[in-house]
Structure formats: C-alpha cells, structure tokens
Design an enzyme around this catalytic site. Structure first.
Site, mmCIF file in Angstrom:
data_model
loop_
_atom_site.group_PDB
_atom_site.id
_atom_site.type_symbol
_atom_site.label_atom_id
_atom_site.label_comp_id
_atom_site.label_asym_id
_atom_site.label_seq_id
_atom_site.Cartn_x
_atom_site.Cartn_y
_atom_site.Cartn_z
ATOM 1 N N LYS A 112 55.819 46.578 -40.483
ATOM 2 C CA LYS A 112 55.091 47.375 -41.471
ATOM 3 C C LYS A 112 56.029 47.687 -42.631
ATOM 4 O O LYS A 112 57.195 48.029 -42.424
ATOM 5 C CB LYS A 112 54.600 48.661 -40.805
ATOM 6 N N SER A 155 46.919 53.421 -41.187
ATOM 7 C CA SER A 155 47.542 52.732 -42.306
ATOM 8 C C SER A 155 48.231 51.426 -41.922
ATOM 9 O O SER A 155 48.572 50.632 -42.790
ATOM 10 C CB SER A 155 48.583 53.655 -42.949
ATOM 11 N N SER A 192 47.785 56.227 -37.302
ATOM 12 C CA SER A 192 47.973 54.963 -38.027
ATOM 13 C C SER A 192 48.347 53.773 -37.161
ATOM 14 O O SER A 192 48.337 52.637 -37.630
ATOM 15 C CB SER A 192 49.037 55.127 -39.115
#
Lengths: 476, 485
Positions: free
Chosen positions: B79, B154, B178
């Site tokens: 990420k 996210s 997330s």
C-alpha cells in the site's frame, strides 16, 4: 506615586546530551548545514520519535538543582504551528504536565537574599534555524531541529532589570555546575524572553503584560526591562495603558519595537503525542540522580568560607563559575596559602579574563603553573612585582613561570655581598638624598631604594635592600 | 500452469523445489499487471526493475543452496502509504506525488529480509482517509469482481491486486476498517493486527493511536504468513509492544472444538443488508457445526463507537497532516508572496477534499473550548468501549460480526452519500478504538457480490482469530463465484 515592576522570565536552555531528543543524530553546535539530520528529526512522513532517556535525566537534574518537584509520570504533547524551521507542523513539547514544577532559585537582591519562584520546567525539542540571505531567500538548517531543550518559567517574582540579570547569572552558573548546558547566549544555547508589567501600588492599576524578545545578552535583558518599565510608568502617568503585545529589543538603538499585531492570541491546538508512550519516573531514579548531583554554587561558597577561611565576598567570586572554583581549589592543593591564591585569582587573573572577555577554560596555563609562580615568590626567588610580570607572560605565551624567570633573567638577587656593592655605589651617586634622609625627609629613603631596584632592574630582594640601605646610612 | 493462480505457500514451495524460478514467478505477475491494471488501476507505481533484481537474487540463492527466506520469490504489493527507500511513496496524494523516501519502513525491511518480491505500490484513498479508494489523486481502483463497483478502501488497491492475481500477498493499513472492509468487498482475507503488534515505523500516519499495518492474502494461511514476517517489536517504534517475533502459521489448525464465540446483539440489530445478515448467521451455524459454542453477548457502549472514533480520528488527522506545507518536500504552490500564502495555497492545492474535511473538523476540535470537551470525552468513552470488550473476552475467545453492513457499492455513489459510505466501517472501528485484532474472511456471495465475516479477538490474541478463520475457511465451500476472475 509608587510603582512596582513585575517581571517573569521564560528561558530556553539547550541540553548537552550526546544525541538529539528523539533520534540518534549528534547534538552538536555548528557543522555544515543539514548534516546532523535523519528522517526522524526531519519529521519525514512515517518516521517516529523515540524519547532520549538522557534528555529526561538532564531535565530532572536541572529540576533538582532548582529545587523543583519532579513529576512521577511524563507524557509528551504536540504544540501546533506553521513555520519553515518546524519540520512536523508541531513541536513535541509538554503542555499540562511539565517534568518539574514548584521550584526556586535564590539571588542576592538589594534587600538581601530573595527566592525567585520557578513555576515549571518542561522538556521539548528545538526547531531548525532559518537563515535569511541578502538575496532575499530564506534557507533552513535543520541541524538544530530536535535538539533537546528545557523551558524554565519563573514566577513573576522579579522586580527589576538588575534582579533579572542576577537571576540569569545564578541560573547559568547552576546549570553549568550540573553540566546540563553550556548556556552560551551567543550560540543560542540559552535564550530568554521577558514578560513585564507595572503596577501602581497606590491605585492598584496595572499595565498589560508586554513580552520582550530578541534579548541577546544578560545586559540586554536588564536594559530592556529598564526601558520597558519606564515606558509602562510613563503611560500610567498619562492615564494610559500598554497593549498586550510582543516587542522586539533593538540593541543598536536600545529601544523596544512592537513585533506582532495586537489582539492575536496563539492557539497551539495542544494534543497528546501518542507516538511517545508515557514514561513513569521511579523515585529510585530521582534519588540516584540527586545523589550524583555535583556540589551546587551555594553549598560550595559556604564550604570555601569554612574550609579555606575565606571572606564571604571572596568565596562568592570564586564560586561564580565552576571552572574558576576548580582552578582555585587545584591551585590551593599545591601551595597551601588559600588567601594568597584567592588574592591572585581575584586580582590579576580575573581582571585579565574580564578585560579579554574570556573564560577560565581559555587560559594558556593551569593551576599547577599558578602554584609554581606563587612558590617562586614565597621562596624569595622573585619579588611580588616580578611575579605580576611573570603572570602577564604566562597569559601571553603559556610558558612555565620557572622558564620565564630564567629566560628573562628575573631571578631575585638576595646575595648581601652583591647587593652591598650596588647599595654603596648608589649612595655614592646620591649623597644629597642621604643628607635629606638624615635631615628627616623619609621620602628620600624610598628614592634611594628605588634607585637600587632600578640598578638591578627590579631583581633585588626589596627587604634585603631596605635593610642594607639603612645599615649603610647608619654607618656614614 | 498459470503461476498467478498459485497461493503464496505454493509459490515458495515450487521455487524451493526448483519447479519454477523466482524470475518466472515475477515475470508472470508483471505480465498480469501489464495486461489488466490499465483498467483496474490497483497500482500507482510498478517497481519492475527492482522486482526483477530481487527475483534474480532469490534464484541465485536457490542455485547456491542457501537458506531461503519465508517469502522467497513471493510477489507482494505494498500500500502506497508505507515508505519504500528510493521508491516514490505518494499516500495517494498530490501532496506526495513526487516524494521519494530515503528510508524503508520496518515492515518493508522485514519483507526484503525474507526474500519477498515487491512488485509495486498500490492505490489507496488519499492518506488512507476514506472507504472506497475513490479519493486517490491517482484515480479510483475498480473492484475486480464487478468493475462498476468500488473495491472498498482505503486499501482498495492492495485488495484488488490480490483478488485479481496481480500479486499473491499485499500490505495494507487499517485505521477504521481499511484492511477489513476492502478485503470483504474483494472477497479475500484481510488481517488487522492488534495495535502495537506490528511496527508503524514508516507507515505514513493518518491517526497515530489507531493506525496499524495489516496483511492480505487469498486465504488465511497466506495472510498469516505475511503477518508472521512483519510482526514483532521494533526499536524504532516505541508504541510497539515488547512482543517477540511470532509464528502463527505453525499453530494454525482446523480443530476449534470448544472455542467460545460471541455474537453481539447490538451489532446484529444494527441496520444492514439482509443478505449480509443471513450469511453471517449461516457462518455462526457453521461454527457450531465445527464444535464451537456460539452465544449472544452485549456490548452496551457499541452505539458510541462511531462518535468516539470520529472525534479521535479527525483530531489526529489534523495533527498528522500539519507537516505537509510545501517547505521541505512535497507539493509547493507555484504562486505565493508571503509565508502564509505558501502554506495556505500549498495545502489547498495539494490536499484533497476528503482529507481537508477531516483537517477542518479536527482543527475545530483541538482549537475550541467546546471541541476540547468533546475530545476529552471521547477518550473517556474509549476506555468504556475497551471495558465492554474486556468483559466479553473474559468468557469468549472471539467475537463474530459482519465485516460491513452492506455489499460493495457502485463507483461514484459515495460522493452522493458520504455518510452511508462511512457507515460501511461501523463494525470495524471498535477494534481500532480498543486496539484489538480482527480478521475479515469471505463467508459467501450474495447476487455475485462477496460478503465478509469479521472475527475479532483480544489484544495480542491473534492466534484465536486466525484459528477460527482457518477452520471456517476450510469448512466453507464458496463455489465458482469465488475463484472466477
């Protein structure tokens, strides 16, 4: 009408820890710009601070030396504001739970000893340094970012510029004694802001508090306070008041100038810094730090009076800096006569240091050299006056006193036969003076002795010369 | 053999047995990315060169007969809010579009030490601050299961990449769901470790007291393998607990007879898609079939979790975002006269709407008297929520709930109705507020869309949720919908 000046100080002191407050970067003054930096002190995204235990220890040391209570649990907070020298948009500081609180430091005010309260001491990180170039650019050096600081906040117990100066001298002395800071205002390792207002003691009317910044020396602090107290008093006399504002000391014109717009109150949006887990400070640790604190100035002064039988004034002067007090004691160890050592240090040594604006540490000679010099005098190898000349040479060259005396041929003449001849010759050449002396003009004796000293270029032992001259005149 | 269809476990095995080379594995996945990612947009940056180099080093080790790391040759997505040395790390923001960190996050170091192959940096909501990956400056990621829908967020780039077989494993971060919500939306496994189990050093913070780095895999074992690699104390993160390096993988077993499972009434009675509720109740029955004891419990302060979370998260966001001002690095406005203008314009132009909304709210909370009162109250309620959980965990090993109350929504829908989107994290945030561990594991499909089951465990009791999820996964048959991408 009577007015009382009320002053509180906020003093920032950089701590002499080996590394910065939250990372392993070197804590060192100077160095090429941005060379003592890492992701942590640069506040790069993702980097996390680690509290340096040494910084905490130094803060506790300062607190103990300033008679404070030490918190049993320490948390760090974030103080938010925007400025380019602040890498994270917030400074890691302490808001509501300072490391130390409720202390004091004593000064010798005009009315005798006076305790100045210390409201709090907290630890925080320093910012970087903005450098404004002539071309109009602003550059930032982050070497200083993350250097540990303590902020010392006094109670509003100070009532004059002179008291403020004395407080700062004492504070600097104390912090240098415990070796937590070098307290060099010119390098920024000690910085002082002033909060001042004046109260009309008859009507009780108070002026609004003015904050003073850009004070670059203790003298500037004292002068700026005096300037401000006059400004406040004249406004009161006109029936006016000051506005709550920050003013900058202009040390060229010796005036204060308004700095920030009025009415703006800072809002730092304090919040706990959860990246730094709270630290519990164990009583045992505080005890250990207390036990290892070096002798503080006040205690040392008392001991000097007791142990060396020095007058209070001497003891006070000799303990005004740690280095000086050590220099004194080391010298005494080698030559016994404490009062003599004290006289030499307080006289010729300190005068020269003050004239040149240097510190004991800058001397080219050590206590063993001063002791050797005094031994030459005490053994009648040289006179007191020659001794002063030797000391001057030592200041200049750092050479050993024995070598200086030898090189310059300053060894005292104590040989009576040799001196008798010189005395005889001088008396021959100054018969009128002999007559004058016999006729009761005592001054003539001094002249004759002076002539003998001159003839020996100061090397003659004055006591012997005195004796020989008197004997020779008797015989005539 | 399609290499991209292999699990992480299988890849490592085949490399060790020299059935396939790390280079082949890496190339196969890079080809897959080239083929589909233009449309999917799971990656912001692809690190092809570095990946091929790393793969060659693994193959050299194989050739030399050296000991291989736990992730030898396994393609991993990271990420893009986790910093990577010399590789740009954007956090999905224009602010950090060109930010190249000079250091590796601790989790990245550990992946490299274990011979993992990082293929690139995955898309996310700007600074990980939302639930759909649509707030990324680099455009939205599509859900590989239904390209008209969001992958969740996210960590939507990571979950989409894993689900679409672009990588076998991925790292995410979880502040309020997330890791779990997008894992649920993409039908994969997402682990949110306990706060303090994994170092945050190098994770670009959103909300420092809630953020954790987590892992994704297409099955429980794979996600656990990556967790094993990254977990454990780190001198660079003082808030990470003194937890020794872990080896959960070794303790994984499908036998959960006698496990005590709690089903909170407050959660099950919250408004949710009936298809989701049905799947979760089915899951509960399956656990009973496996010999676990499932009982309803009460979490009385559950209804305050959202407000508590919101007050804390926006306050911490406003503080964490304070460093982005266009001075030392990051976006700087072209046009400014004064210092104030430099800050205001750089932040206005460099940060997106969603983050600015949070900064506004957080700044209000920290700067006003009223706000401070709420903030302090939030901390007190946070303690009460923790107590609720402490009480439950005295008797139960894990807590079951849906991962999200809804199914993946369509791209663009959240813009019309942001509150509904925030609501999709309602079952996730309590674990962040209380510092607990949780996992989302697929529990079925409704009308072709995946449903996730959330299993929460006490702090540092990861082994309980992993065992439960592993046993559940082994027993459940998900059918063709699950593999057909």
């Amino acid at each position: 009408m009577a007015y009382k000046t009320i002053v509180g100080l906020e003093i920032h002191v950089e701590l002499l820890t080996k590394t910065k407050m939250f990372c392993h970067c070197k804590n060192e003054f100077g160095g090429d710009a941005n060379t003592h930096c890492c992701p942590i002190c640069l506040g790069l995204p993702g980097a996390l601070p680690k509290l340096n235990k040494e910084a905490l220890e130094y803060g506790i040391k300062a607190g103990l030396a300033l008679n404070c209570q030490i918190a049993d649990r320490v948390k760090m907070d974030r103080k938010h504001y925007f400025y380019p020298d602040l890498t994270k948009g917030y400074q890691i500081s302490q808001d509501d739970n300072p490391l130390c609180s409720k202390g004091y430091l004593e000064i010798e005010s005009e009315e005798g000893p006076k305790k100045i309260g210390i409201q709090r001491i907290h630890i925080e990180e320093d910012t970087g340094k903005s450098i404004h170039t002539e071309a109009g650019d602003t550059l930032v050096d982050y070497n200083r970012a993350g250097v540990p600081l303590i902020e010392i906040v006094t109670a509003p117990d100070i009532n004059s510029g002179e008291e403020a100066r004395m407080f700062l001298e004492n504070l600097k002395n104390t912090l240098k004694y415990i070796e937590v800071s070098d307290c060099k205002m010119e390098e920024g390792s000690l910085r002082c802001d002033v909060n001042i207002n004046v109260v009309d003691t008859e009507t009780g009317k108070r002026t609004n508090i003015t904050e003073l910044k850009n004070l670059n020396s203790f003298k500037a602090v004292a002068t700026a306070i005096e300037y401000e107290e006059n400004r406040h008093i004249s406004l009161l006399k006109e029936g006016k008041n000051t506005i709550k504002e920050t003013r900058r000391w202009n040390d060229v014109e010796n005036v204060t100038v308004a700095m920030r717009g009025k009415g703006t109150t800072d809002n730092y949006r304090y919040a706990v810094d959860v990246d730094i887990p709270p630290v519990t400070i164990k009583e045992a640790w505080i005890d250990e730090i207390r036990a290892n604190l070096p002798e503080l100035p006040h205690a040392k002064k008392e001991r000097f009076m007791r142990e060396y039988d020095l007058p209070e004034y001497d003891a006070g002067v000799l303990t005004q800096s740690k280095e000086l007090s050590i220099f004194f004691e080391e010298t005494v160890k080698l030559c016994d006569d404490a009062k003599q050592v004290s006289n030499w240090i307080m006289g010729d040594v300190l005068r020269r240091l003050n004239d040149e604006g240097i510190e004991v540490g800058d001397l080219k000679f050590g206590p063993e050299d001063l002791a050797a010099l005094l031994k030459l005098i005490n053994d009648d190898k040289i006179s007191n006056n020659i001794g002063k000349k030797v000391l001057r040479e030592m200041f200049e060259t750092g050479k050993k006193p024995e070598d200086i005396v030898k090189e310059k041929g300053w060894i005292q003449i104590s040989d009576e036969d040799e001196l008798k001849q010189i005395v005889g010759k001088v008396l021959e050449e100054n018969q009128q003076s002999v007559i004058d002396y016999k006729n009761g003009k005592d001054r003539a004796l001094g002249f004759i002795i002076g002539q003998v000293m001159k003839a020996t270029r100061g090397k003659a032992n004055p006591q012997i010369v005195n004796k020989l001259v008197l004997e020779a005149i008797e015989e005539k | 053999m399609d290499i991209t269809r292999l699990t992480a476990e299988e890849i490592r095995e085949k490399i060790e047995k020299k059935e396939v080379s790390a280079l082949e594995v890496t190339r196969a996945h890079l080809d897959r990315i080239r083929e589909i990612d233009g449309d999917l947009n799971a990656f912001i940056t692809i690190t092809e060169e570095e990946a091929l180099e790393a793969a060659k080093r693994v193959d050299q080790k194989v050739k030399n007969g050296e000991k291989l790391g736990k992730l030898a040759g396994i393609p991993v997505g990271v990420k893009d809010n986790i910093v990577t040395k010399a590789i740009r790390t954007t956090a999905g923001s224009k602010m950090l579009e060109n930010f190249i960190p000079p250091y590796d996050a601790t989790v990245i170091k550990r992946i490299k030490e274990e011979d993992g192959i990082i293929l690139g940096k995955t898309n996310l909501d700007e600074f990980a601050g939302s639930y759909s990956t649509e707030s990324s400056y680099f455009g939205p990621t599509k859900n590989p299961i239904d390209k008209e829908r969001v992958p969740g967020g996210s960590s939507g780039g990571s979950t989409a990449a894993v689900r679409a077989h672009e990588v076998a494993l991925a790292l995410g971060s979880d502040t309020g769901g997330s890791n779990r919500q997008p894992a649920s939306y993409c039908g994969i496994v997402g682990i949110k470790p306990s706060y303090g189990l994994v170092s945050r050093y190098g994770l670009i913070p959103l909300s420092n007291s809630l953020d954790v780095v987590g892992t994704f895999g297409r099955n429980v074992k794979d996600a656990t393998l990556l967790l094993d690699v990254i977990a454990g104390s780190d001198i660079n993160d003082p808030s990470a607990m003194e937890v020794e390096r872990v080896n959960y993988l070794e303790s994984l077993q499908a036998d959960i007879k006698g496990m005590r499972i709690a089903l909170p009434g407050e959660y099950m009675n919250m408004p949710m898609d009936s298809r989701v509720k049905e799947k979760v109740l089915e899951a509960a029955r399956l656990f009973e079939k496996l010999g676990a004891k499932v009982e309803e419990v009460s979490l009385p302060h559950a209804k305050y979790a959202w407000a508590t979370y919101y007050l804390i998260v926006v306050s911490e966001i406003s503080s964490a975002m304070a460093k982005y001002g266009g001075v030392g690095y990051g976006y700087r406005t072209e046009d400014y006269e004064t210092l104030d203008e430099l800050y205001i314009k750089s932040r206005t132009e460099g940060l997106g709407e969603e983050i600015k909304r949070s900064i506004m709210a957080g700044t209000y909370i920290l700067s006003s008297q009223e706000g401070k009162k709420y903030y302090e109250k939030a901390f007190r309620v946070r303690a009460l929520i923790k107590e609720d959980f402490d009480r439950v965990f005295e008797t139960y090993d894990v807590i079951l709930s849906p991962t999200t109350p809804n199914l993946p929504f369509k791209l663009g829908e959240s813009v019309k109705n942001p509150t509904e989107m925030y609501g999709s994290g309602i079952f996730n945030i309590p674990a962040n507020v209380a510092g607990l561990c949780a996992i989302s594991v697929p529990c079925g499909y409704a009308d072709g869309l995946p449903v996730g089951l959330q299993i929460m465990g006490d702090r540092f009791k990861e082994i309980n949720i992993l065992k439960a999820a592993y046993a559940f996964e082994a027993e459940l048959s998900l059918g063709g919908e699950h593999s057909g991408i």
